[in-house]
Structures are given as C-alpha cells and as structure tokens.
Scaffold this motif. Sequence first.
Motif, PDB file in Angstrom:
ATOM      1  N   LEU A  48       0.852  -1.179   0.000  1.00  0.00           N
ATOM      2  CA  LEU A  48       0.000   0.000   0.000  1.00  0.00           C
ATOM      3  C   LEU A  48       0.886   1.226   0.000  1.00  0.00           C
ATOM      4  CD1 LEU A  48      -2.488  -1.201   2.748  1.00  0.00           C
ATOM      5  CD2 LEU A  48      -2.771  -1.414   0.286  1.00  0.00           C
ATOM      6  N   SER A  49       0.321   2.365  -0.172  1.00  0.00           N
ATOM      7  CA  SER A  49       1.110   3.592  -0.123  1.00  0.00           C
ATOM      8  C   SER A  49       1.471   3.909   1.311  1.00  0.00           C
ATOM      9  CB  SER A  49       0.312   4.753  -0.717  1.00  0.00           C
ATOM     10  OG  SER A  49      -0.833   4.991   0.066  1.00  0.00           O
ATOM     11  N   CYS A  50       2.647   4.484   1.517  1.00  0.00           N
ATOM     12  CA  CYS A  50       3.125   4.824   2.863  1.00  0.00           C
ATOM     13  C   CYS A  50       3.146   6.339   2.959  1.00  0.00           C
ATOM     14  CB  CYS A  50       4.512   4.227   3.075  1.00  0.00           C
ATOM     15  SG  CYS A  50       5.044   4.238   4.775  1.00  0.00           S
ATOM     16  N   GLY A  78      21.860  -7.519  16.984  1.00  0.00           N
ATOM     17  CA  GLY A  78      21.736  -7.068  18.358  1.00  0.00           C
ATOM     18  C   GLY A  78      20.489  -7.667  18.989  1.00  0.00           C
ATOM     19  N   TRP A  79      20.483  -7.758  20.306  1.00  0.00           N
ATOM     20  CA  TRP A  79      19.336  -8.284  21.041  1.00  0.00           C
ATOM     21  C   TRP A  79      18.135  -7.380  20.783  1.00  0.00           C
ATOM     22  CZ3 TRP A  79      18.839  -8.144  27.101  1.00  0.00           C
ATOM     23  CH2 TRP A  79      17.725  -8.897  27.503  1.00  0.00           C
ATOM     24  N   VAL A  80      17.008  -7.972  20.453  1.00  0.00           N
ATOM     25  CA  VAL A  80      15.786  -7.201  20.218  1.00  0.00           C
ATOM     26  C   VAL A  80      14.694  -7.708  21.155  1.00  0.00           C
ATOM     27  CG1 VAL A  80      16.163  -6.375  17.890  1.00  0.00           C
ATOM     28  CG2 VAL A  80      15.349  -8.698  18.209  1.00  0.00           C
ATOM     29  N   HIS A  81      14.747  -7.291  22.394  1.00  0.00           N
ATOM     30  CA  HIS A  81      13.720  -7.658  23.366  1.00  0.00           C
ATOM     31  C   HIS A  81      12.409  -6.952  23.055  1.00  0.00           C
ATOM     32  CE1 HIS A  81      12.286  -9.165  27.197  1.00  0.00           C
ATOM     33  NE2 HIS A  81      11.864  -7.952  27.508  1.00  0.00           N
ATOM     34  N   SER A  82      12.489  -5.738  22.527  1.00  0.00           N
ATOM     35  CA  SER A  82      11.308  -4.980  22.130  1.00  0.00           C
ATOM     36  C   SER A  82      11.702  -4.035  21.007  1.00  0.00           C
ATOM     37  CB  SER A  82      10.729  -4.195  23.311  1.00  0.00           C
ATOM     38  OG  SER A  82      11.604  -3.142  23.689  1.00  0.00           O
ATOM     39  N   PHE A  83      10.699  -3.417  20.397  1.00  0.00           N
ATOM     40  CA  PHE A  83      10.943  -2.473  19.308  1.00  0.00           C
ATOM     41  C   PHE A  83       9.728  -1.552  19.222  1.00  0.00           C
ATOM     42  CE2 PHE A  83       8.543  -5.959  17.668  1.00  0.00           C
ATOM     43  CZ  PHE A  83       7.684  -5.427  16.723  1.00  0.00           C
ATOM     44  N   PRO A  84       9.888  -0.345  18.673  1.00  0.00           N
ATOM     45  CA  PRO A  84       8.763   0.587  18.567  1.00  0.00           C
ATOM     46  C   PRO A  84       8.219   0.671  17.148  1.00  0.00           C
ATOM     47  CG  PRO A  84      10.796   1.821  18.451  1.00  0.00           C
ATOM     48  CD  PRO A  84      11.178   0.357  18.501  1.00  0.00           C
ATOM     49  N   VAL A  85       7.014   1.212  17.038  1.00  0.00           N
ATOM     50  CA  VAL A  85       6.406   1.483  15.733  1.00  0.00           C
ATOM     51  C   VAL A  85       5.810   2.883  15.758  1.00  0.00           C
ATOM     52  CG1 VAL A  85       5.860  -0.948  15.338  1.00  0.00           C
ATOM     53  CG2 VAL A  85       4.127   0.561  16.354  1.00  0.00           C
ATOM     54  N   THR A  86       5.651   3.457  14.569  1.00  0.00           N
ATOM     55  CA  THR A  86       4.879   4.683  14.398  1.00  0.00           C
ATOM     56  C   THR A  86       3.664   4.336  13.548  1.00  0.00           C
ATOM     57  OG1 THR A  86       5.946   5.405  12.344  1.00  0.00           O
ATOM     58  CG2 THR A  86       7.030   5.998  14.422  1.00  0.00           C
ATOM     59  N   GLU A  87       2.932   5.342  13.123  1.00  0.00           N
ATOM     60  CA  GLU A  87       1.745   5.078  12.322  1.00  0.00           C
ATOM     61  C   GLU A  87       2.089   4.360  11.022  1.00  0.00           C
ATOM     62  OE1 GLU A  87      -2.169   7.436  10.566  1.00  0.00           O
ATOM     63  OE2 GLU A  87      -0.537   8.550  11.507  1.00  0.00           O
ATOM     64  N   HIS A  88       3.242   4.694  10.435  1.00  0.00           N
ATOM     65  CA  HIS A  88       3.575   4.145   9.121  1.00  0.00           C
ATOM     66  C   HIS A  88       4.854   3.337   9.084  1.00  0.00           C
ATOM     67  CE1 HIS A  88       1.089   7.795   8.305  1.00  0.00           C
ATOM     68  NE2 HIS A  88       0.455   6.926   7.550  1.00  0.00           N
ATOM     69  N   TYR A  89       5.592   3.279  10.177  1.00  0.00           N
ATOM     70  CA  TYR A  89       6.910   2.658  10.144  1.00  0.00           C
ATOM     71  C   TYR A  89       7.124   1.690  11.306  1.00  0.00           C
ATOM     72  CZ  TYR A  89       7.771   6.520   6.910  1.00  0.00           C
ATOM     73  OH  TYR A  89       7.674   7.408   5.868  1.00  0.00           O
ATOM     74  N   GLU A 124       6.105  10.162  14.424  1.00  0.00           N
ATOM     75  CA  GLU A 124       6.676  10.838  13.266  1.00  0.00           C
ATOM     76  C   GLU A 124       6.654  12.353  13.448  1.00  0.00           C
ATOM     77  OE1 GLU A 124       4.098   9.308  10.247  1.00  0.00           O
ATOM     78  OE2 GLU A 124       4.577   7.221  10.793  1.00  0.00           O
ATOM     79  N   VAL A 125       7.677  13.009  12.951  1.00  0.00           N
ATOM     80  CA  VAL A 125       7.782  14.470  12.958  1.00  0.00           C
ATOM     81  C   VAL A 125       7.614  14.950  11.518  1.00  0.00           C
ATOM     82  CG1 VAL A 125       9.250  16.454  13.468  1.00  0.00           C
ATOM     83  CG2 VAL A 125       9.338  14.424  14.944  1.00  0.00           C
ATOM     84  N   GLU A 126       6.710  15.920  11.325  1.00  0.00           N
ATOM     85  CA  GLU A 126       6.413  16.397   9.977  1.00  0.00           C
ATOM     86  C   GLU A 126       6.769  17.869   9.816  1.00  0.00           C
ATOM     87  OE1 GLU A 126       2.277  15.569   9.651  1.00  0.00           O
ATOM     88  OE2 GLU A 126       2.583  13.457   9.162  1.00  0.00           O
ATOM     89  N   ASP A 127       7.029  18.236   8.567  1.00  0.00           N
ATOM     90  CA  ASP A 127       7.267  19.651   8.279  1.00  0.00           C
ATOM     91  C   ASP A 127       5.928  20.324   7.969  1.00  0.00           C
ATOM     92  OD1 ASP A 127       6.554  18.959   5.690  1.00  0.00           O
ATOM     93  OD2 ASP A 127       8.608  19.036   4.907  1.00  0.00           O
ATOM     94  N   GLU A 128       5.989  21.584   7.576  1.00  0.00           N
ATOM     95  CA  GLU A 128       4.758  22.347   7.351  1.00  0.00           C
ATOM     96  C   GLU A 128       3.922  21.803   6.193  1.00  0.00           C
ATOM     97  OE1 GLU A 128       5.926  26.377   6.851  1.00  0.00           O
ATOM     98  OE2 GLU A 128       6.442  26.674   8.984  1.00  0.00           O
ATOM     99  N   GLU A 129       4.539  21.037   5.317  1.00  0.00           N
ATOM    100  CA  GLU A 129       3.821  20.478   4.178  1.00  0.00           C
ATOM    101  C   GLU A 129       3.356  19.048   4.428  1.00  0.00           C
ATOM    102  OE1 GLU A 129       6.269  20.911   0.769  1.00  0.00           O
ATOM    103  OE2 GLU A 129       6.321  23.105   0.873  1.00  0.00           O
ATOM    104  N   GLY A 130       3.518  18.574   5.659  1.00  0.00           N
ATOM    105  CA  GLY A 130       3.044  17.244   6.006  1.00  0.00           C
ATOM    106  C   GLY A 130       3.983  16.114   5.650  1.00  0.00           C
ATOM    107  N   ARG A 131       5.221  16.425   5.271  1.00  0.00           N
ATOM    108  CA  ARG A 131       6.190  15.383   4.958  1.00  0.00           C
ATOM    109  C   ARG A 131       6.920  14.942   6.223  1.00  0.00           C
ATOM    110  NH1 ARG A 131       9.090  18.762   0.237  1.00  0.00           N
ATOM    111  NH2 ARG A 131       9.078  20.183   2.024  1.00  0.00           N
ATOM    112  N   VAL A 132       7.100  13.637   6.381  1.00  0.00           N
ATOM    113  CA  VAL A 132       7.809  13.115   7.549  1.00  0.00           C
ATOM    114  C   VAL A 132       9.295  13.382   7.382  1.00  0.00           C
ATOM    115  CG1 VAL A 132       8.353  11.065   8.907  1.00  0.00           C
ATOM    116  CG2 VAL A 132       6.080  11.334   7.920  1.00  0.00           C
ATOM    117  N   THR A 133       9.853  14.148   8.303  1.00  0.00           N
ATOM    118  CA  THR A 133      11.267  14.516   8.226  1.00  0.00           C
ATOM    119  C   THR A 133      12.131  13.766   9.230  1.00  0.00           C
ATOM    120  OG1 THR A 133      10.906  16.355   9.769  1.00  0.00           O
ATOM    121  CG2 THR A 133      10.686  16.823   7.405  1.00  0.00           C
ATOM    122  N   ALA A 134      11.485  13.208  10.280  1.00  0.00           N
ATOM    123  CA  ALA A 134      12.251  12.510  11.314  1.00  0.00           C
ATOM    124  C   ALA A 134      11.291  11.657  12.137  1.00  0.00           C
ATOM    125  CB  ALA A 134      12.982  13.509  12.213  1.00  0.00           C
TER     126      ALA A 134
END
Length: 559
Positions: free
Chosen positions: A30-32, A292-303, A368-378
């Motif tokens: 799907l689109s991300c 590396g040991w991966v006991h846990s990991f995080p997610v965002t809305e799209h990643y 996710e951190v977005e810029d003024e145009e809604g693009r994910v920058t970080a």
Amino acid sequence: MGSLILSMQMGTAMHSTRNEPTRLTPVPRLSCRSLLGFPRRQRPAETVRVDVATKQRNIASPWPAVDAEPQQLGKHAAWTSIRQERWEGELQVQGEIPLWLSGTYLRNGPGMWHIADHHFRHLFDGYATLVRLHFDNGRVFAGHRQIESEAYKAARQSNRLCFREFSEVPKTDGFLSYVGELASLFSGASLTDNSNTGVVRLGDGRVVCLTETVKGSIEVNPHTLETVGKFEFSDGLGGLIHSAHPVVTESEFLTLLPDLVRPGYVVVRMEAGSNERRVVGRVECRGGPAPGWVHSFPVTEHYVLVPEMPLRYCIQNLLRAEPTPLYKFEWRPESGSYVHVMCKASGTVVGTVEVPPYVTFHFINAYEVEDEEGRVTAIIADCCEHNADTTILEKLQLKNLRSLAGQDVLPDARVGRFRIPLDGNPIGELDDALDPEQHGRGLDMCSINPSFLGRPYRYVYACGARRPCHFPNALTKIDLLEKKAKNWHDEGSIPSEPFFVAKPGTTEEDDGVVISMVSGKDGHGYALILDGSTFDEIARAEFPYALPYGLHGCWVPNM
C-alpha cells in the motif's frame, strides 16, 4: 525479559536451502503516506512522593504448597518462589476503586526460582506465574496459577531442570550426553517454552503468554488462568526466537525474527483472528557479527523501527554449559549502533542511521515528525536506556537481588530519546528526554495510554528509583512536555510494572488508573491503584501473602 535461548538454526528456518527457497506470503503493498501530528495537552506537573503503610490480612488456601526454599526464609518476598501453585479469592479493598474500572488485569513473570534442591541463578530463569486481578463494581477478585509449560511440567515430574533457561543448562552425564544435548539445541528441542515474560490480548480476544522462544507462546484462559495449550503459528516460517514484546493492536500482531546465520531481522505481521505470520520485509545488519538483542521495538503510524544495539547475540556463549558474564550475548561497541526504519506497507527500508551506543530492554513509544507540508522529516523514539551499561544483567542475578538490599548499586537509567532523520543524513541522535534525577536515575518496565501508540504523546508510567537502592523500588509518572516526574514510594517494597488503563470514552491522555502489584516488606503484598492524572493512591487490596516480582501485563476488558 524472561527466558532467552538462541539457535543457529534460525537462519535456515528463514531461508531454507539454496536450491529450495522458503515460500513467503507477501503483505499487500500500500502507499506509505504521512499525516499531521496530534496536539498535546498542556498541563504543569510537580514532583511529589508518597510514603504509605499497610496491614496484613491472611486468607486460607485450598491448594497444596510448593516445596519451600530453606535458604530464602526471611528474604524479601519479591525474590522468593511463589508459596503455592494456585490460589484465588476476593481481596479486601482499602480506599475506593472507580466503578468504571471493569475488567481483568493479567500479569506474567518468573514466579518460581527453584525445583527440588536446584536453585536458579537469574531473575529471568523462573517458571512463569500468571496473576489475575478482576475488577467488578468496586470489588477485586484475585488469583494466581503456574503456566503449565512443558518445561515446568517436566521439571515438576522429574525434580530437575529439563530445558535450557536464560542462564541454566540441564546437567549432562558425560561427553556423549553433552553432544546429544547440543544436537537437541540446534533442532530447538532443548529450548525452553517457559513463557515467563509477557502476556498479550490479541485482537480476536485470545490471550497468549510469551517469551523469546517461539515455542514459548502459550494460550491461557484469562478467567480461570488455565493453560489452554501451545499457540501454534500456521505459516511455516519457522524460526526459534522472536522479540519477547510484539506490538499488538485490535487489528494486527507485529514482531521481529532475528536471523543469526545471515545477520539481520525479519519483520512479520499477523492479522487478528489468524495464526499465520506474513513477511513485511527484511533488514540486514549494518554491524556484526550477529544481530543485536531485540527484546522490544517501537512502531509509528507508518513505520517499524528495528533497533540494532551492540549487545549482540553470541552463538559461542550459547554453546557453553555455564553462563558467561553476558549470558547469551557479547558487548561489541566497535560493531556500531544503529536504528533501521521500515515502511509498514511496502516493507522497504527507508532509512538507517548510526547512533551512540545504547542498552535497552524496553522501548516506550515512537512517533513521526512532519514539516509544514506534512512530509515526515524525522522519527522520535523513546526507550528505557541504561547508559550503554551492560552490568544491569549481572545486577539481576538472584544472589544480588537477595543480598544487596539497601546498597546504592542500581545502574543509572534514563528516558533515552532517539531522533532519527529521514532526509538521508546517516547520523541520528540519542539524548536524555528529561533530567534522570527526576525519577531517581532508575527506569524500566514502562507503559503508556495505548490510544497514543505510534503517535505524539506526553506521559510515561514506569518503575523508577528512590535512592539508595539495588533495584527499581518506586513508581514514576513522567511528563515529557514539562520534563518532570511524580513519584510514588513505599519504604521496603518492590512494585511491578505500572500498567495504565484509560477511562472509557475519555479524550485526556492521563485520564485513567495505574495498576501495580507490590511485593511489600515483612511478607505482605498488595494490588495498588493510582489515579493516572494526579498519581495519588486511591485504593489498595491486600493479598494473603506477598507475591514474587513480576514482569509485564495486559488488560482484558469485560465484553
């Protein structure tokens, strides 16, 4: 955390042979896309401490007692095996439990650290004890029961250790017996299924207890605590180890499968109501010689974020009959520390950044951190970070937990905040999210309001420290906006993970209650209820005896 056993067969399970590749079921592409962030509620917080005391109340039990541990008599109950295999009854409530709190809190953890005259060495070795708190119209009904894994049943029947636990290996009678035990290790037969780490409620309502071996996935009845049976994956992907902490929502189950042969990680997804994992994508290790040991990991809305820390799996240490200082791992800072970012929809790795060395068991959240145009920058990702200090594993030996009380030997920890740029910059950041002194420079076992998973958020509930201490002995509510913490502490007690339950229909992030089970001093223990907003104690319900320290929990609402 729990039982952690590794196997070199993981790579062949994921990749089959060169001539006959494994057939993998792809996730639909799907689109991300990127969406605007969510506003945070502004409200100041101040640091407070609450010291409380309680009275003991005894309740008779109809169930037979487990063999006592003679050398533990007089020791803190948090580090002593559970007194008996089963108990259930109603608890007397002091204070007032909100009437809206209706459902069941389950907590899993290692509750029995001996079998006959064999005594385990590490907190993570113990056989799993599942504890239940059922809330109904202001009343609390409780119970506990051993999870009937094959490892536990075999140990009880033979009065000896039969499977490989975190730091324990069954004794062999000679060289040939040892060779046979290694063969069973490679096949996975000797790996424990002792599911003593976490418990999750799947989107279809099934409840599963977990550890870091795939075979240690066991379904339980949340109402009776009975062991239903193995949770079998139907996909044929194989694999012997996975992250102890999947990300579970009403619609999906996401987890990581480390690959020890071709160093990397496979991200898999399972839809609610299914037992079939599907491959989202694969991440190659940037460093080496193992993941590396991966006991846990995080997610965002799209990643999905895949951590690669320098505390790496080590096959050589796995093969040893006695534990090494880092058990199944080795510390390799020269191999580098990284965070990989994978698009959930396409499985594409959209970024990999190098970060300072870090050691973490538990990620808190990411967004996710977005810029003024809604693009994910970080992407911002927070975790309970131990200042790249691996000595936390040694401090969790039972002999240390039982003998170092009162000494200020708990390694420092913090809310470590990663900033992961998505503009092609190969370097990420790792800093303190707030002054660690706010929570006593101790931090682990965290929870948030689940409605804010993968979204901008403000509050964290975790175990903190009231110095001097040798183990986290306080509860803390962290305000990441105001960069302050409120702390709860009961002298001599050890609280388990604070679990947040939101009030139904609320729109406020901290409108709810926090539940913790406390192993008190002098042999008493109780369930604790704190107001999620003020962090004041509003109720407690005393157990007939103190329970051992537990790890992670989940909430099962009344349906």
